[in-house]
Design a protein around this motif. Structure first.
Motif, PDB file in Angstrom:
ATOM      1  N   LEU A   3      32.500  32.514  14.290  1.00  7.32           N
ATOM      2  CA  LEU A   3      32.096  33.013  12.986  1.00  7.32           C
ATOM      3  C   LEU A   3      33.285  33.501  12.159  1.00  7.32           C
ATOM      4  O   LEU A   3      33.317  33.307  10.938  1.00  7.32           O
ATOM      5  CB  LEU A   3      31.071  34.139  13.167  1.00  7.32           C
ATOM      6  N   THR A   4      34.275  34.095  12.804  1.00  9.02           N
ATOM      7  CA  THR A   4      35.446  34.589  12.069  1.00  9.02           C
ATOM      8  C   THR A   4      36.186  33.452  11.393  1.00  9.02           C
ATOM      9  O   THR A   4      36.559  33.559  10.217  1.00  9.02           O
ATOM     10  CB  THR A   4      36.391  35.346  13.020  1.00  9.02           C
ATOM     11  N   HIS A   5      36.395  32.357  12.097  1.00 11.44           N
ATOM     12  CA  HIS A   5      37.092  31.216  11.502  1.00 11.44           C
ATOM     13  C   HIS A   5      36.298  30.602  10.352  1.00 11.44           C
ATOM     14  O   HIS A   5      36.877  30.179   9.347  1.00 11.44           O
ATOM     15  CB  HIS A   5      37.411  30.159  12.565  1.00 11.44           C
ATOM     16  N   GLN A   6      34.993  30.555  10.481  1.00 10.30           N
ATOM     17  CA  GLN A   6      34.163  30.045   9.388  1.00 10.30           C
ATOM     18  C   GLN A   6      34.242  30.967   8.169  1.00 10.30           C
ATOM     19  O   GLN A   6      34.345  30.498   7.034  1.00 10.30           O
ATOM     20  CB  GLN A   6      32.714  29.898   9.840  1.00 10.30           C
ATOM     21  N   ALA A   7      34.200  32.262   8.421  1.00 10.91           N
ATOM     22  CA  ALA A   7      34.296  33.222   7.319  1.00 10.91           C
ATOM     23  C   ALA A   7      35.659  33.136   6.633  1.00 10.91           C
ATOM     24  O   ALA A   7      35.747  33.205   5.403  1.00 10.91           O
ATOM     25  CB  ALA A   7      34.042  34.639   7.827  1.00 10.91           C
ATOM     26  N   VAL A   8      36.710  32.965   7.415  1.00  3.23           N
ATOM     27  CA  VAL A   8      38.060  32.845   6.849  1.00  3.23           C
ATOM     28  C   VAL A   8      38.159  31.592   5.992  1.00  3.23           C
ATOM     29  O   VAL A   8      38.708  31.633   4.882  1.00  3.23           O
ATOM     30  CB  VAL A   8      39.128  32.853   7.970  1.00  3.23           C
ATOM     31  N   ARG A   9      37.609  30.491   6.464  1.00  2.00           N
ATOM     32  CA  ARG A   9      37.642  29.247   5.673  1.00  2.00           C
ATOM     33  C   ARG A   9      36.884  29.402   4.353  1.00  2.00           C
ATOM     34  O   ARG A   9      37.375  28.999   3.301  1.00  2.00           O
ATOM     35  CB  ARG A   9      37.052  28.085   6.466  1.00  2.00           C
ATOM     36  N   LEU A  10      35.694  29.964   4.418  1.00  2.00           N
ATOM     37  CA  LEU A  10      34.909  30.170   3.207  1.00  2.00           C
ATOM     38  C   LEU A  10      35.623  31.136   2.259  1.00  2.00           C
ATOM     39  O   LEU A  10      35.670  30.902   1.051  1.00  2.00           O
ATOM     40  CB  LEU A  10      33.517  30.697   3.554  1.00  2.00           C
ATOM     41  N   LEU A  11      36.185  32.189   2.801  1.00  2.79           N
ATOM     42  CA  LEU A  11      36.913  33.144   1.971  1.00  2.79           C
ATOM     43  C   LEU A  11      38.123  32.489   1.305  1.00  2.79           C
ATOM     44  O   LEU A  11      38.413  32.760   0.139  1.00  2.79           O
ATOM     45  CB  LEU A  11      37.342  34.346   2.809  1.00  2.79           C
ATOM     46  N   ARG A  12      38.791  31.611   2.005  1.00  2.00           N
ATOM     47  CA  ARG A  12      39.938  30.910   1.400  1.00  2.00           C
ATOM     48  C   ARG A  12      39.496  30.023   0.239  1.00  2.00           C
ATOM     49  O   ARG A  12      40.174  29.947  -0.783  1.00  2.00           O
ATOM     50  CB  ARG A  12      40.675  30.094   2.454  1.00  2.00           C
ATOM     51  N   VAL A  13      38.367  29.357   0.387  1.00  2.00           N
ATOM     52  CA  VAL A  13      37.838  28.538  -0.716  1.00  2.00           C
ATOM     53  C   VAL A  13      37.551  29.421  -1.925  1.00  2.00           C
ATOM     54  O   VAL A  13      37.928  29.103  -3.060  1.00  2.00           O
ATOM     55  CB  VAL A  13      36.575  27.767  -0.274  1.00  2.00           C
ATOM     56  N   LEU A  14      36.914  30.545  -1.685  1.00  2.00           N
ATOM     57  CA  LEU A  14      36.599  31.459  -2.779  1.00  2.00           C
ATOM     58  C   LEU A  14      37.868  32.066  -3.392  1.00  2.00           C
ATOM     59  O   LEU A  14      37.936  32.264  -4.616  1.00  2.00           O
ATOM     60  CB  LEU A  14      35.659  32.565  -2.286  1.00  2.00           C
ATOM     61  N   LEU A  15      38.866  32.334  -2.577  1.00  2.00           N
ATOM     62  CA  LEU A  15      40.132  32.855  -3.102  1.00  2.00           C
ATOM     63  C   LEU A  15      40.827  31.829  -3.995  1.00  2.00           C
ATOM     64  O   LEU A  15      41.401  32.192  -5.028  1.00  2.00           O
ATOM     65  CB  LEU A  15      41.058  33.279  -1.959  1.00  2.00           C
TER      66      LEU A  15
END
Length: 165
Positions: A3-15
């Motif tokens: 879940l952490t890696h998925q959240a990091v990927r999604l957060l990077r897209v939003l950033l």
């Protein structure tokens, strides 16, 4: 993938999307808005460049926070977030947020002073909005200072645990 890696990927897209929006706002939207304001309201023409400067600098602070957050996310993925290297990026966030808060505070004070000097500007909506932003900004600055202290404690505990193991 956890879940952490998925959240990091999604957060990077939003950033990335937020960074693009900040650059567009910094180069096109706000300067154009203030130029239009100056042409439509000649009494406000003197505010065009100061407001443009404040908007550009606040968006620059947002961009610094985005880049620092990206670097911290890289450290999270590498399980190095509790190292001393993270403090430079957290400090960058604290200073950028503090700088933006000081600019907003200055803009709020200047606008309130202008309202009392210029009779054409009696609408209280903008000063109330700026005062709300100043309050929210103050909360964010203090929250970042507390989060930095928590990171320092966690890094110290991690160092102690690594020494024991």
């Amino acid at each position: 993938m956890n879940l952490t890696h998925q959240a990091v990927r999604l957060l990077r897209v939003l950033l990335v999307l937020l960074f693009v929006a900040a650059v567009v706002g910094q180069t096109l939207s706000w300067p154009g808005q203030f130029a239009h304001m100056a042409s439509e309201e000649p009494a406000l023409a003197a505010l065009r460049w100061p407001l443009t400067a404040v908007a550009v600098l606040v968006l620059l602070a947002v961009e610094v926070v985005i880049v620092a957050t990206w670097k911290l996310l890289t450290m999270v993925e590498a399980d190095r977030i509790f190292s001393r290297d993270a403090f430079a990026w957290v400090d960058a966030i604290v200073w950028a947020v503090t700088g933006a808060w000081v600019l907003l505070l200055g803009a709020c004070v200047a606008l309130v002073a202008t309202i009392y000097v210029t009779p054409e500007l009696r609408d209280p909506g903008v000063p109330i909005l700026l005062a709300g932003l100043v309050l929210v900004g103050g909360v964010v600055v203090l929250l970042m200072v507390v989060m930095r202290a928590l990171l320092r404690q966690a890094a110290s505990l991690r160092t102690d645990m690594d020494a024991v193991i």
